[in-house]
Scaffold this active site. Structure first.
Site, short mmCIF file in Angstrom:
data_model
loop_
_atom_site.label_atom_id
_atom_site.label_comp_id
_atom_site.label_asym_id
_atom_site.label_seq_id
_atom_site.Cartn_x
_atom_site.Cartn_y
_atom_site.Cartn_z
CE LYS A 214 -3.23 2.79 2.81
NZ LYS A 214 -4.13 2.90 4.06
CD GLU A 264 -5.43 8.47 10.65
OE1 GLU A 264 -4.58 7.64 10.59
OE2 GLU A 264 -5.81 8.92 9.63
CD GLU A 308 -7.37 2.40 2.11
OE1 GLU A 308 -6.89 3.72 2.58
OE2 GLU A 308 -8.26 2.39 1.07
CD GLU A 442 -10.63 7.39 -0.68
OE1 GLU A 442 -9.84 7.34 0.31
OE2 GLU A 442 -10.83 6.48 -1.24
#
Length: 463
Positions: A214, A264, A308, A442
């Site tokens: 990733k 986050e 992910e 996104e």
């Protein structure tokens, strides 16, 4: 004997001894406190649950560090600064002195035009600090005194200064200007879709070749204003629309500000207790409750998004296991924000040692949520592919208290302002099944919170 140890300490010799004093204050709003501090260094932090909020004005101490050692250098300097601090007043521990700031995304970060005044590690101890905890508000003053001064003898003077400051703030609140934003002139996206597509294709080729699992790739938007953008309307918009995020402001120099509303949490440390979250995967919100539930189910069952998010959780676990006595990881659930949904797994545990927040930041940053996996290969690929330096985007931003505990968010949904210009950033996690079109959409979704906070209509300014 104490003065000998003091003189041997390079940071204390440089700054003097820290003296911190707090008094309760009522009727002072955070926007009034920050508004009255325009033209000074300013800082602001508010938890996503709105239980705890801080704001700072002025500068008592400034700490900076460079290079890969920046986390450890700030830890040493913060420890030295607080080692002989004299904290007075009958007040909750949350009101004590606290450093505000953060770190660059990369250790080899070199300030460019956009990030010209930000060091790779940069923290400010405010001269005045406003704290709200469980509905109570306190005003704190932080100052440096010579080692020969008796701190106890200065307390009454500092309390008098605080009472006068409260009176000034109450007067100032009545004459502060309106909360109207400066007119937005233009929004420009330096990266075209063709450039984005080529970048994503290169990344997925590397993933299919087995070089990495990733990588997170980002793009930016440039906003230009007729006059310097006002921060108070932006922060008010974020507080009203994104109360479920960590809101922050770090303005170490007037008119040079980094701010945002991030969903986050990178890390929260209090003693041995640690909290973090594995956050990754995104989808929009529905036009009604039924549509919203459908999209949520789609996200929860999306192989690409689950992969992910799983990479993020697994790597956080791997990095924390050697440091913790216990570690609990919740199964994936939905984090629903105003315009977007994410997959999240809250993580909490107990550290083997009380090592403070900074050692943990160095261990975790960047998680695969903003870097990739494996970390080193992803960081090299980001450097090679992204045309615009990230600066502090995606990096740890937060606060450190006198115990070296603290709380840091990952600085996404963020913006950096410089005079009449603002840059905002948005990234997407690229894995094996990623498609350029969906990742482009996104990032467009992730731009929206900061675009709207700056007065941009997503219908008017299409990317």
């Amino acid at each position: 004997m104490e003065s000998t140890a003091f003189r041997a300490d390079p940071l204390n010799r440089r700054y003097g001894r820290l003296l911190s004093c707090s008094v309760p204050c009522k009727g002072i709003r955070f926007q009034d406190f920050l508004g009255a501090a325009a033209g000074q260094p300013r800082s602001y932090w508010e938890n996503r649950n709105n239980r705890l909020a801080f704001a700072g004005a002025g500068k008592a101490v400034e700490l900076m560090a460079w290079g890969e050692e920046r986390f450890r250098k700030i830890a040493r300097d913060a420890r030295d600064l607080f080692a002989r601090a004299h904290i007075v007043g009958d007040h909750p521990p949350w009101t004590g002195p606290r450093l505000y700031g953060g770190f660059s995304f990369r250790g080899d970060f070199t300030p460019d035009n956009t990030w010209s005044i930000y060091a790779p590690a940069h923290f400010v101890l405010p001269h005045y600090q406003l704290v709200r905890i469980d509905g109570e508000t306190w005003l704190t003053i932080n100052t440096q005194i010579p080692p020969e001064e008796d701190p106890v003898a200065l307390v009454s003077d500092l309390q008098a200064v605080l009472r006068e400051k409260i009176r000034q703030l109450q007067v100032e609140a009545r004459r502060l200007s309106s909360n109207r934003q400066s007119p937005l002139q233009s929004v420009r996206y330096p990266m075209s879709f063709d450039m984005w597509e080529a970048m994503i294709c290169q990344a997925t080729e590397r993933i299919h070749a087995g070089e990495l699992n990733k990588v997170v790739l980002a793009r930016a938007a440039e906003l230009r204003f007729e006059a310097r953008p006002r921060l108070m309307p932006i922060l008010s918009h974020l507080a009203e629309n994104y109360a479920d995020c960590y809101r922050f402001l770090f303005e170490p120099r007037p008119r040079f500000a980094f701010y945002g509303a991030s969903p986050e949490l990178l890390a929260s440390v209090r003693g041995k207790r640690i909290e973090t979250v594995g956050l990754a995967g995104s989808i929009g919100r529905g036009i009604n409750s039924e549509d919203d539930m459908r999209l949520g189910r789609e996200l929860l069952h999306s192989h690409k998004n689950r992969q992910e998010q799983s990479i993020v959780v697994d790597r956080i676990r791997d990095r924390l296991l050697p440091l913790t006595e216990t570690l609990e990881i919740a199964p994936p659930s939905l984090l629903k924000l105003k315009n977007i949904q994410h997959l999240q797994s809250p993580i909490q545990g107990r550290l083997k040692q009380e090592s403070g927040i900074l050692a943990l930041l160095e261990t975790l940053h960047p998680t695969p949520a903003l870097g990739g996996d494996p970390r080193e290969r992803a960081m090299r690929l980001i450097r090679d592919l992204e045309p615009i330096p990230r600066g502090w985007y995606g990096a740890p931003v937060g606060w450190i208290d006198a115990n070296l505990d603290g709380q840091f968010t990952v600085a996404i949904r963020s913006a950096v302002a410089q005079e009449y210009r603002v840059w905002i950033y948005a990234g997407a996690g690229i894995v094996r099944d990623s498609q350029p079109e969906s990742e482009w959409e996104e990032t467009a979704l992730k731009f929206r919170p900061m675009l709207e906070a700056h007065g941009s209509s997503t219908q008017r300014h299409n990317n």
